[in-house]
Design an enzyme around this catalytic site. Structure first.
Site, PDB file in Angstrom:
ATOM      1  N   GLU A  86       2.235  -8.006   8.163  1.00  0.00           N
ATOM      2  CA  GLU A  86       3.500  -8.205   7.628  1.00  0.00           C
ATOM      3  C   GLU A  86       4.495  -7.753   8.389  1.00  0.00           C
ATOM      4  O   GLU A  86       5.536  -7.151   8.639  1.00  0.00           O
ATOM      5  CB  GLU A  86       4.041  -7.186   6.458  1.00  0.00           C
ATOM      6  CG  GLU A  86       2.858  -6.803   5.487  1.00  0.00           C
ATOM      7  CD  GLU A  86       3.119  -5.981   3.957  1.00  0.00           C
ATOM      8  OE1 GLU A  86       4.326  -5.324   4.311  1.00  0.00           O
ATOM      9  OE2 GLU A  86       2.646  -6.648   3.034  1.00  0.00           O
ATOM     10  N   GLU A 122      -4.092  -6.949   0.469  1.00  0.00           N
ATOM     11  CA  GLU A 122      -3.881  -6.460  -0.632  1.00  0.00           C
ATOM     12  C   GLU A 122      -3.440  -7.316  -1.820  1.00  0.00           C
ATOM     13  O   GLU A 122      -2.496  -8.328  -2.272  1.00  0.00           O
ATOM     14  CB  GLU A 122      -2.237  -6.082  -0.266  1.00  0.00           C
ATOM     15  CG  GLU A 122      -2.517  -4.831   0.560  1.00  0.00           C
ATOM     16  CD  GLU A 122      -1.121  -4.649   2.064  1.00  0.00           C
ATOM     17  OE1 GLU A 122      -0.325  -4.865   0.352  1.00  0.00           O
ATOM     18  OE2 GLU A 122      -0.973  -4.098   2.379  1.00  0.00           O
ATOM     19  N   TYR A 146      -5.527  -3.161  -3.402  1.00  0.00           N
ATOM     20  CA  TYR A 146      -4.532  -1.925  -2.827  1.00  0.00           C
ATOM     21  C   TYR A 146      -4.307  -0.533  -3.991  1.00  0.00           C
ATOM     22  O   TYR A 146      -4.026  -0.951  -4.514  1.00  0.00           O
ATOM     23  CB  TYR A 146      -3.172  -2.679  -1.945  1.00  0.00           C
ATOM     24  CG  TYR A 146      -2.002  -1.380  -1.659  1.00  0.00           C
ATOM     25  CD1 TYR A 146      -2.572  -1.067  -0.336  1.00  0.00           C
ATOM     26  CD2 TYR A 146      -1.671  -0.814  -2.402  1.00  0.00           C
ATOM     27  CE1 TYR A 146      -1.925  -0.577   0.387  1.00  0.00           C
ATOM     28  CE2 TYR A 146      -0.592  -0.222  -1.189  1.00  0.00           C
ATOM     29  CZ  TYR A 146      -1.004   0.418  -0.320  1.00  0.00           C
ATOM     30  OH  TYR A 146      -0.420   1.484   0.444  1.00  0.00           O
TER      31      TYR A 146
END
Ligand code: NAG
Ligand code: NAG
Ligand code: NAG
Ligand code: NAG
Ligand code: NAG
Ligand code: NAG
Length: 466
Positions: free
Chosen positions: A175, A276, A307
């Site tokens: 990310e 995730e 996640y």
């Protein structure tokens, strides 16, 4: 994967350090793990790229959880260096029936033999982020943070895990791009991916896949996937993974928008998985598990990671940990049942047979890179291809983001350095509940749901992933 065009091969012979000459992958003796390595080649003999993972000749689907007890921000601790914690948790991994865990940060000075061997005994692979909070790309100012101090830490982590055959793959970033405002980080994360592949090849390690984990940002997640899979083979990622929170129970293939996701990635030519998933807007019972391993999804996706294993204060935990005691939640039981209820498709699961690079995306309002130029590897980091990374900095090292100097930052652009890339690449929703937060340090965005942080959902005209 590397065709002769852009890469000057160096016939480096590293026999003095016991490392095989470049291009001769070795499985090192000290690491005693023997789990069959996962490859991104459809057939180990033919060494052709595939849009799926393989365990031997069988397609491999990731069934896993994200694993970072203690959380990933602030002072992190390395769960793979914690033999007692690892042993405590593997019992629950086995109950869940998983075959992989993702770990967001490790201490590259630590010994990981005990845990890696215990994971192997349980049939579990590791997907490992190579960044740490102190050694990562700074999304607010990427150029100075792409320096040799940072890459030395990344390479040291590769050294620490390359020998384990149950290291499934490395994530070159998590990310880093989390908004339409920071797509200027694209060339840096792609350069890090390239450098890691080159380091693995130059050191004579097994062809451990290298990929990237993308934030759940509708406006550019697909474009980034296209970007990381475009250009010459030595700079293309070996796989791509996305964080996706668009299936919020009760939901369905169409309600979640996974149907659109599949349309968007149809024909994508490298393995793709969810690094995730598991929306908690409503009580989650993991109905998406049967969808994720159905042929509707497996034509494009190779499974995913829920996640997350432990509760870290954000309500995503499947268990709570208190010292040596693990307490399971309803979510744990629901996930266990969902996995138990779900078999993998037979045969190839409909995986794409395309091996073609994606077309590099054009710049638009959601994507700033205007071409596929990448920063050249800093020369001090390139030197590590021959010497090895040397002494690792660990989690408490002085850090790299401000370490850029004229001596160790990138100068100019280049497809790749002079190192070797080996056979990894050889031959040839709108209902999303969780969006990325905007921390300055790119390494470890743990999931903090910020209400209303729905980022620019604008359409990208005519985007195609191939
Ligand atoms: C990996 O194996 C190589 C070759 O045997 C060895 O030199 C190196 O020390 C090993 N690395 C680790 C971290 O065990
Ligand atoms: C980075 O640059 C500094 C200052 O020139 C130098 O002392 C250091 O050795 C360099 N580090 C690396 C890993 O290149
Ligand atoms: C599919 O791609 C379009 C751009 O072509 C994008 O706007 C949309 O958000 C994507 N949807 C999903 C679910 O990825
Ligand atoms: C079990 O799988 C079937 C289809 O494979 C699905 O319809 C059902 O919802 C699943 N049950 C659970 C508890 O996941
Ligand atoms: C970064 O390193 C410093 C020591 O230089 C340490 O105190 C700090 O905890 C580290 N940061 C993280 C997030 O681990
Ligand atoms: C994305 O950038 C916009 C514009 O600068 C800002 O308002 C928003 O908060 C940012 N979102 C994240 C997740 O950082």
């Amino acid at each position: 994967m590397k065709t002769a065009s852009n890469l000057a091969f160096v016939a480096a012979a590293f026999s003095a350090t016991g490392v095989a000459a470049a291009g001769t992958p070795v499985l090192a003796p000290r690491a005693s793990t023997t789990l069959t390595p996962i490859t991104v080649t459809g057939n180990a003999c033919e060494l052709t790229r595939a849009a799926a993972f393989y365990q031997g000749t069988d397609r491999f689907y990731i069934r896993g959880v994200d694993y970072q007890p203690g959380g990933g921000s602030g002072t992190v601790s390395d769960p793979i260096a914690d033999s007692a914690g690892c042993t405590r948790d593997i019992e629950y991994f086995t109950q869940l029936g998983i075959n992989a865990v993702r770990v967001y940060a490790v201490d590259n000075t630590a010994n990981h033999d005990t845990c890696m061997n215990a994971l192997e005994a349980a049939g579990i692979y590791l997907i490992l982020d190579t960044d740490t909070p102190n050694y990562s790309i700074n999304r607010a100012d990427p150029a100075p943070s792409y320096n040799s101090v940072y890459l030395q830490s990344v390479f040291a982590t590769i050294d620490a895990f390359a020998n384990y055959t149950n290291t499934l793959g490395f994530l070159s970033g998590n990310e880093v791009i989390n908004n339409v405002t920071n797509t200027n980080c694209g060339p840096y994360v792609k350069a890090v991916t390239r450098d890691m592949k080159q380091y693995i090849g130059s050191r004579g390690y097994r062809s451990i896949p290298v990929g990237y984990s993308a934030a759940d940002v509708d406006a550019n997640q697909g474009i980034l996937g296209q970007y990381l899979n475009c250009g010459s083979d030595d700079e293309r990622a070996d796989f791509y993974s996305i964080n996706d929170y668009s299936w919020c129970d009760p939901s369905s293939f169409t309600t979640s928008g996974w149907d659109t996701l599949i349309k968007n990635y149809t024909g994508y030519s490298i393995p793709l998985f969810m690094s995730e998933y598991g929306c908690i807007t409503n009580k989650r019972v993991f109905t998406e598990v049967s969808a994720l391993y159905s042929t509707e999804m497996t034509s494009v996706f190779s499974g995913g990671l829920v996640y997350e294993y432990s509760e870290e204060g954000n309500n995503y935990g499947l268990v709570t940990i208190d010292g040596t005691t693990v307490t399971i939640t309803d979510q744990f039981t629901d996930l266990k049942n969902a996995y138990a209820n779900t078999t993998n498709p037979t045969g190839n699961g409909g995986a794409s047979t395309s091996t073609d690079a994606s077309t590099c995306p054009a710049a638009n309002e959601n994507w700033t890179p205007t071409n596929d130029d990448l920063p050249a590897i800093p020369s001090a980091a390139e030197a590590l291809m021959k010497t090895g990374a040397g002494t690792a900095p660990g989690l408490s090292g002085a850090g790299s983001q401000d370490a850029g100097t004229s001596d160790n930052e990138s100068t100019g652009t280049a497809t790749a350095g002079s190192g070797t890339v080996t056979s990894t690449a050889s031959a040839s929703g709108s209902s999303s509940s969780k969006k990325s937060d905007g921390a300055m340090v790119a390494a470890l965005d743990m999931k903090v749901f910020s209400a209303g942080m729905v980022v620019l959902m604008g359409m990208v005209g005519g985007m195609a992933l191939l």
